[in-house]
Every structure is written in structure tokens, then in C-alpha cells.
Design an enzyme around this catalytic site. Structure first.
Site, PDB file in Angstrom:
ATOM      1  N   LYS A  46       0.935  -1.332  -0.039  1.00 11.91           N
ATOM      2  CA  LYS A  46      -0.092   0.177  -0.066  1.00 11.91           C
ATOM      3  C   LYS A  46       1.067   1.270  -0.131  1.00 11.91           C
ATOM      4  O   LYS A  46       0.665   1.963  -0.666  1.00 11.91           O
ATOM      5  CB  LYS A  46      -0.922   0.014   1.149  1.00 11.91           C
ATOM      6  CG  LYS A  46      -1.772  -1.077   1.288  1.00 11.91           C
ATOM      7  CD  LYS A  46      -2.857  -1.137   2.535  1.00 11.91           C
ATOM      8  CE  LYS A  46      -2.251  -1.092   3.968  1.00 11.91           C
ATOM      9  NZ  LYS A  46      -1.316  -2.421   4.203  1.00 11.91           N
TER      10      LYS A  46
ATOM     11  N   ARG B  73      -8.938   1.161   9.175  1.00 14.39           N
ATOM     12  CA  ARG B  73      -8.800  -0.292   9.416  1.00 14.39           C
ATOM     13  C   ARG B  73      -9.775  -0.981  10.389  1.00 14.39           C
ATOM     14  O   ARG B  73      -9.485  -2.121  10.695  1.00 14.39           O
ATOM     15  CB  ARG B  73      -7.478  -0.277  10.143  1.00 14.39           C
ATOM     16  CG  ARG B  73      -6.301  -0.697   9.381  1.00 14.39           C
ATOM     17  CD  ARG B  73      -5.248  -0.430  10.440  1.00 14.39           C
ATOM     18  NE  ARG B  73      -4.022  -0.808  10.092  1.00 14.39           N
ATOM     19  CZ  ARG B  73      -2.794  -0.524   9.552  1.00 14.39           C
ATOM     20  NH1 ARG B  73      -2.780   0.702   9.150  1.00 14.39           N
ATOM     21  NH2 ARG B  73      -1.598  -1.182   9.469  1.00 14.39           N
TER      22      ARG B  73
ATOM     23  N   ARG C 112      11.638  -1.719  10.858  1.00 13.68           N
ATOM     24  CA  ARG C 112      10.808  -1.271  11.834  1.00 13.68           C
ATOM     25  C   ARG C 112      10.836  -2.189  12.913  1.00 13.68           C
ATOM     26  O   ARG C 112      10.903  -3.454  12.701  1.00 13.68           O
ATOM     27  CB  ARG C 112       9.476  -1.082  11.043  1.00 13.68           C
ATOM     28  CG  ARG C 112       9.288   0.141  10.448  1.00 13.68           C
ATOM     29  CD  ARG C 112       7.785   0.374   9.662  1.00 13.68           C
ATOM     30  NE  ARG C 112       6.710  -0.102  10.078  1.00 13.68           N
ATOM     31  CZ  ARG C 112       5.544  -0.239   9.723  1.00 13.68           C
ATOM     32  NH1 ARG C 112       5.437   0.250   8.418  1.00 13.68           N
ATOM     33  NH2 ARG C 112       4.478  -0.708   9.976  1.00 13.68           N
TER      34      ARG C 112
HETATM   35  P1  ADP Z   1       2.171  -1.882   3.194  1.00 12.34           P
HETATM   36  O1  ADP Z   1       2.214  -0.314   2.957  1.00 12.34           O
HETATM   37  O2  ADP Z   1       0.992  -2.247   2.541  1.00 12.34           O
HETATM   38  O3  ADP Z   1       2.719  -2.333   4.671  1.00 12.34           O
HETATM   39  P2  ADP Z   1       4.695  -1.584   1.779  1.00 12.34           P
HETATM   40  O4  ADP Z   1       4.396  -0.600   0.666  1.00 12.34           O
HETATM   41  O5  ADP Z   1       5.665  -0.988   2.885  1.00 12.34           O
HETATM   42  O6  ADP Z   1       3.644  -2.441   2.313  1.00 12.34           O
HETATM   43  O7  ADP Z   1       5.610  -2.848   0.928  1.00 12.34           O
HETATM   44  C1  ADP Z   1       5.919  -3.964   2.038  1.00 12.34           C
HETATM   45  C2  ADP Z   1       7.614  -4.262   1.460  1.00 12.34           C
HETATM   46  O8  ADP Z   1       7.310  -5.166   0.170  1.00 12.34           O
HETATM   47  C3  ADP Z   1       8.466  -3.172   1.269  1.00 12.34           C
HETATM   48  O9  ADP Z   1       9.893  -3.764   1.572  1.00 12.34           O
HETATM   49  C4  ADP Z   1       8.400  -3.025  -0.190  1.00 12.34           C
HETATM   50  O10 ADP Z   1       9.680  -2.589  -0.924  1.00 12.34           O
HETATM   51  C5  ADP Z   1       8.093  -4.318  -0.747  1.00 12.34           C
HETATM   52  N1  ADP Z   1       7.210  -4.109  -1.986  1.00 12.34           N
HETATM   53  C6  ADP Z   1       6.097  -3.491  -2.256  1.00 12.34           C
HETATM   54  N2  ADP Z   1       5.484  -3.819  -3.561  1.00 12.34           N
HETATM   55  C7  ADP Z   1       6.081  -4.691  -3.901  1.00 12.34           C
HETATM   56  C8  ADP Z   1       5.939  -5.678  -5.021  1.00 12.34           C
HETATM   57  N3  ADP Z   1       5.071  -5.652  -6.078  1.00 12.34           N
HETATM   58  N4  ADP Z   1       6.919  -6.631  -5.340  1.00 12.34           N
HETATM   59  C9  ADP Z   1       8.107  -6.720  -4.447  1.00 12.34           C
HETATM   60  N5  ADP Z   1       8.159  -6.095  -3.384  1.00 12.34           N
HETATM   61  C10 ADP Z   1       7.104  -5.208  -3.239  1.00 12.34           C
HETATM   62  P1  AMP Z   2       1.340   0.693   9.125  1.00  8.77           P
HETATM   63  O1  AMP Z   2       2.522   1.773   8.814  1.00  8.77           O
HETATM   64  O2  AMP Z   2       0.136   0.998   8.134  1.00  8.77           O
HETATM   65  O3  AMP Z   2       1.894  -0.618   8.850  1.00  8.77           O
HETATM   66  O4  AMP Z   2       0.782   0.783  10.522  1.00  8.77           O
HETATM   67  C1  AMP Z   2       1.713   0.440  11.542  1.00  8.77           C
HETATM   68  C2  AMP Z   2       1.051   0.291  12.961  1.00  8.77           C
HETATM   69  O5  AMP Z   2       0.498   1.677  12.977  1.00  8.77           O
HETATM   70  C3  AMP Z   2      -0.252  -0.573  13.019  1.00  8.77           C
HETATM   71  O6  AMP Z   2       0.180  -1.816  13.214  1.00  8.77           O
HETATM   72  C4  AMP Z   2      -1.310   0.384  14.078  1.00  8.77           C
HETATM   73  O7  AMP Z   2      -0.636  -0.196  15.470  1.00  8.77           O
HETATM   74  C5  AMP Z   2      -0.900   1.686  13.704  1.00  8.77           C
HETATM   75  N1  AMP Z   2      -2.081   1.931  12.842  1.00  8.77           N
HETATM   76  C6  AMP Z   2      -1.918   2.543  11.497  1.00  8.77           C
HETATM   77  N2  AMP Z   2      -2.991   2.708  10.774  1.00  8.77           N
HETATM   78  C7  AMP Z   2      -3.876   2.635  11.956  1.00  8.77           C
HETATM   79  C8  AMP Z   2      -5.340   2.707  11.884  1.00  8.77           C
HETATM   80  N3  AMP Z   2      -5.950   3.280  10.905  1.00  8.77           N
HETATM   81  N4  AMP Z   2      -5.811   2.061  13.148  1.00  8.77           N
HETATM   82  C9  AMP Z   2      -5.206   1.780  14.002  1.00  8.77           C
HETATM   83  N5  AMP Z   2      -4.005   1.845  14.257  1.00  8.77           N
HETATM   84  C10 AMP Z   2      -3.134   2.109  13.060  1.00  8.77           C
END
Ligand code: ADP
Ligand code: AMP
Length: 236
Positions: free
Chosen positions: A32, A107, A179
């Protein structure tokens, strides 16, 4: 009277075009944030990541950051009331006048209802909700190799999307870090929380006729292409 830039709330009052709001839905690690960063630039919309807003609060040691950290470290969701207030305030910023791409919010059903009400007040609604789908094994692989930039949250993957220089952000040269909540145990908890609390939003938005499924298990540019098509924008 002093002039200021238009913001989301001004738009409705002046009766001009309403802001366009997209919600990216999907489990942690679905891509995302990666996609929101690319697409928001292409569409000229604000990118609002609730997780990133919490991480900024933690970095700045605000009261909200101290509260949110306890939940985030466990892989739990931050309570609805503070999350909703934070995102509402962000949506009122001037850069959301044309609209926003929401990443990680809503969420829970309560957050989705609150978002709907906020948008209704200004005469708009969520336009499209792409659901990025991926198998759980791939999510774990994605999160365990994720590296994030300290300054602005730019996202990399050590294997699938590496920075040009290991440990350094291509965009702003800042340090990359892994993270705390990307540790395996916390990832498993976050995926469980997604199924329990966030997955009901799939039906919620499907019933509103705005949900579109996207295959997230493709290279980044292929996912971007499918997302742009789903948003009715087609890639150039
Ligand atoms: P989310 O925001 O849904 O938690 P991220 O955008 O942070 O996910 O992506 C999670 C991990 O996967 C990151 O390390 C990113 O670089 C990698 N990633 C994202 N999209 C792809 C893809 N289409 N193919 C391979 N790796 C990806
Ligand atoms: P993310 O960066 O989207 O992976 O979110 C990291 C963490 O932030 C999650 O695991 C939750 O603890 C908190 N968080 C992010 N967005 C929300 C949301 N919309 N509602 C509640 N907690 C959230």
C-alpha cells in the site's frame, strides 16, 4: 482578512469540485505504502499514511506518539478515537484540497463510518477502494526485508526494491532502518489483527460498490498499472 490556501473543508463551502478520496486496502506488507507514494504523485493527491503519522508522532515524542507506541509495538491497532481525530485533522490540511489517497486508514468499521461521515459533511464519499491481495507467506517475506527511510518513510526491500546504496535512501540520503514491528512475531500478530478487525471492510466497501480487487503478487510497476486502471486513470 488574511488569505490562506484552500483546504478540504473550504472546497465544499465554495461549491467547487469535491475532493477525490481513494482508500488503499490490504494486509500489512501488501504494498500500500509503495503504491501510494507512486500514485499520489501521478494523480496530484495527498498521500495520507496513518502508520507514518503515528511514527512521526513517536519521533517527535508527542503525547499521541507515546500512547500509539504501546499499541504499535504489540502489533495492535491504536484506539479508534485518537486515530480518527488524527486523520480528520490531516484531511483538513491544504494539500488535501484536490483529494487524498488513504493508506492504512480506515482499519476498523468504526473508522470507516467516521470517514464516511467526515466526507459526507463536505459533500463527497470514498470513490474507489482497491484491495491489494497477497498470500500470507509473501507478506512475511516482504515485511522481513523491508527498510524504511528515517526522514520521510520512503520504503525499500533488500531484495525486491533495493536502494542504490545499501542503508541509504535514494530520495533524501537519510539512513534506512528496519521497523520494530516488522519482527516475525509482531508481523504474525498484525496479520491476525488485519483478519479480525480490518477484513470486514472488504464487505463494507463491496456493498457500497466501490471495491476493486488487485493482484499484489506482481512486480511493483505491474501493480501500479492495475491500480491506475482500477482508479479509472490508465497509465501513460
Ligand atoms: P504496506 O504499506 O502495505 O505495509 P509496503 O508498501 O511497505 O506495504 O511494502 C512492503 C514491502 O514489500 C516493502 O519492503 C516494499 O519495498 C516491498 N514491496 C512492495 N510492493 C512490492 C512488489 N510489488 N513486489 C515486491 N516487493 C514489493
Ligand atoms: P502501518 O504503517 O500501516 O503498517 O501501521 C503501523 C501500525 O500503526 C499498525 O500496526 C497500528 O498499530 C498503527 N496504525 C496505523 N494505522 C492505523 C489505523 N488506521 N488504526 C489503528 N491503528 C493504526
Amino acid at each position: 482578512m488574511a488569505t490562506r490556501s484552500p483546504c478540504l473543508s473550504d472546497r465544499a463551502s465554495v461549491g467547487s469540485d469535491v475532493p477525490t478520496i481513494f482508500v488503499l486496502l490490504g494486509p500489512p506488507g501488501a504494498g500500500k505504502g509503495t503504491q501510494a507514494e507512486i500514485i499520489s504523485k501521478q494523480l496530484g493527491l495527498a498521500h495520507i499514511s496513518s502508520g507514518e503519522l503515528f511514527r512521526e508522532n513517536i519521533k517527535n515524542q508527542t503525547e499521541l506518539g507515546v500512547l500509539a507506541k504501546q499499541f504499535m509495538d504489540r502489533g495492535d491497532l491504536v484506539p479508534d478515537d485518537v486515530t480518527i481525530a488524527m486523520v480528520r485533522a490531516r484531511l483538513a490540511q491544504p494539500d488535501c484540497a484536490r483529494g487524498a489517497l488513504l493508506d492504512g486508514f480506515p482499519r476498523t468499521p468504526a473508522q470507516a463510518e467516521a470517514l464516511g461521515k467526515t466526507l459526507e459533511e463536505i459533500g463527497t464519499a470514498v470513490k474507489t477502494v482497491p484491495l491489494i491481495q497477497l498470500d500470507e507467506a509473501v507478506l512475511v517475506e516482504r515485511l522481513s526485508g523491508r527498510w524504511v527511510c528515517r526522514t520521510s518513510g520512503h520504503v525499500y526491500h533488500e531484495q525486491f526494491n533495493p536502494p542504490k546504496q545499501a542503508g541509504i535512501c535514494d530520495v533524501d540520503g537519510s539512513e534506512l532502518y528496519q521497523r520494530d514491528d516488522d519482527k516475525r512475531e509482531t508481523v504474525e500478530r498484525r496479520i491476525r489483527v488485519y483478519h479480525e478487525q480490518t477484513a470486514p471492510l472488504v464487505e463494507y466497501y463491496r456493498n457500497k460498490g466501490v471495491l476493486v480487487s488487485i493482484n499484489g503478487d506482481q512486480p511493483i510497476d505491474a501493480v501500479t498499472r492495475d491500480l491506475l486502471a482500477a482508479l479509472g486513470v490508465g497509465s501513460s
